[in-house]
Write a protein that holds these residues in place. Structure first.
Motif, PDB file in Angstrom:
ATOM      1  N   GLY A 147       0.994  -1.255   0.119  1.00 18.21           N
ATOM      2  CA  GLY A 147       0.001  -0.074  -0.050  1.00 18.21           C
ATOM      3  C   GLY A 147       0.858   1.261   0.146  1.00 18.21           C
ATOM      4  O   GLY A 147       1.836   1.404  -0.589  1.00 18.21           O
ATOM      5  N   ASN A 148       0.714   2.256   1.136  1.00 20.34           N
ATOM      6  CA  ASN A 148       1.624   3.263   1.122  1.00 20.34           C
ATOM      7  C   ASN A 148       2.678   3.304   2.142  1.00 20.34           C
ATOM      8  O   ASN A 148       3.381   4.117   2.437  1.00 20.34           O
ATOM      9  CB  ASN A 148       0.632   4.498   1.634  1.00 20.34           C
ATOM     10  N   SER A 149       2.735   1.962   2.420  1.00 19.57           N
ATOM     11  CA  SER A 149       3.725   1.584   3.502  1.00 19.57           C
ATOM     12  C   SER A 149       4.673   0.716   2.990  1.00 19.57           C
ATOM     13  O   SER A 149       4.906   0.189   1.749  1.00 19.57           O
ATOM     14  CB  SER A 149       3.141   1.083   4.665  1.00 19.57           C
TER      15      SER A 149
END
Length: 85
Positions: free
Chosen positions: A11-13
Protein backbone atom coordinates in the motif's frame (compact mmCIF):
# COMPACT_ATOMS: atom_id res chain seq x y z
CA UNK A 1 21.54 -16.22 12.91
CA UNK A 2 21.26 -13.91 9.93
CA UNK A 3 18.87 -14.59 7.08
CA UNK A 4 18.51 -12.34 4.06
CA UNK A 5 15.10 -10.79 3.63
CA UNK A 6 13.48 -8.01 1.68
CA UNK A 7 11.45 -4.90 2.37
CA UNK A 8 8.47 -4.68 -0.01
CA UNK A 9 5.94 -2.04 -0.92
CA UNK A 10 2.61 -2.64 0.84
CA UNK A 11 0.00 0.00 0.00
CA UNK A 12 1.46 3.35 1.06
CA UNK A 13 3.83 1.65 3.50
CA UNK A 14 6.71 -0.79 3.43
CA UNK A 15 6.49 -4.30 4.85
CA UNK A 16 9.13 -6.70 6.10
CA UNK A 17 8.63 -10.34 5.14
CA UNK A 18 9.69 -12.56 8.04
CA UNK A 19 11.20 -15.86 6.85
CA UNK A 20 9.30 -18.98 7.92
CA UNK A 21 12.25 -20.35 9.90
CA UNK A 22 12.18 -17.27 12.15
CA UNK A 23 8.37 -17.41 12.36
CA UNK A 24 8.64 -21.02 13.54
CA UNK A 25 11.52 -20.38 15.96
CA UNK A 26 9.72 -17.46 17.63
CA UNK A 27 6.26 -19.03 17.31
CA UNK A 28 4.93 -15.92 15.57
CA UNK A 29 1.51 -15.72 13.99
CA UNK A 30 -0.42 -13.21 11.89
CA UNK A 31 -1.35 -10.01 13.74
CA UNK A 32 1.34 -10.46 16.41
CA UNK A 33 1.96 -7.05 17.97
CA UNK A 34 5.53 -5.83 17.67
CA UNK A 35 7.77 -3.02 18.87
CA UNK A 36 10.12 -1.47 16.32
CA UNK A 37 13.16 0.60 17.24
CA UNK A 38 16.38 1.82 15.66
CA UNK A 39 19.85 1.40 17.17
CA UNK A 40 22.48 2.96 14.95
CA UNK A 41 21.88 1.44 11.53
CA UNK A 42 19.97 -1.56 12.93
CA UNK A 43 16.23 -2.05 12.80
CA UNK A 44 15.17 -3.93 15.94
CA UNK A 45 11.86 -5.83 15.83
CA UNK A 46 10.58 -7.38 19.06
CA UNK A 47 7.36 -9.05 20.12
CA UNK A 48 5.23 -6.68 22.20
CA UNK A 49 4.57 -8.61 25.40
CA UNK A 50 2.76 -5.66 27.00
CA UNK A 51 -0.49 -6.81 28.57
CA UNK A 52 -3.60 -4.92 27.52
CA UNK A 53 -5.20 -2.58 30.03
CA UNK A 54 -8.67 -3.28 31.39
CA UNK A 55 -10.01 -0.40 29.26
CA UNK A 56 -8.46 -1.95 26.12
CA UNK A 57 -10.01 -5.32 26.94
CA UNK A 58 -13.42 -3.78 27.59
CA UNK A 59 -13.18 -1.70 24.40
CA UNK A 60 -12.57 -4.90 22.42
CA UNK A 61 -15.97 -6.35 23.42
CA UNK A 62 -18.37 -6.01 20.47
CA UNK A 63 -21.38 -3.71 20.96
CA UNK A 64 -23.76 -6.59 20.21
CA UNK A 65 -22.15 -9.03 22.71
CA UNK A 66 -24.65 -10.90 24.88
CA UNK A 67 -23.77 -13.02 27.92
CA UNK A 68 -24.50 -16.75 27.59
CA UNK A 69 -27.94 -17.81 28.85
CA UNK A 70 -26.52 -19.78 31.78
CA UNK A 71 -24.99 -16.58 33.26
CA UNK A 72 -28.15 -14.45 33.13
CA UNK A 73 -29.46 -15.55 36.54
CA UNK A 74 -26.09 -14.81 38.14
CA UNK A 75 -25.73 -11.41 36.45
CA UNK A 76 -29.24 -10.31 37.47
CA UNK A 77 -29.09 -11.65 41.05
CA UNK A 78 -28.64 -9.60 44.20
CA UNK A 79 -25.39 -9.93 46.21
CA UNK A 80 -25.55 -12.92 48.56
CA UNK A 81 -22.58 -12.19 50.83
CA UNK A 82 -19.91 -9.54 51.15
CA UNK A 83 -19.33 -8.99 47.44
CA UNK A 84 -18.01 -5.56 46.47
CA UNK A 85 -20.20 -5.37 43.37
Amino acid sequence: MKIKGQIRKWGNSLGLIVPSSIVNDLELEANTNILVSVEGNRLIVEQDKTLPTLDEILDSIPEDYRHPEDLQDFLLSEPQGRELI
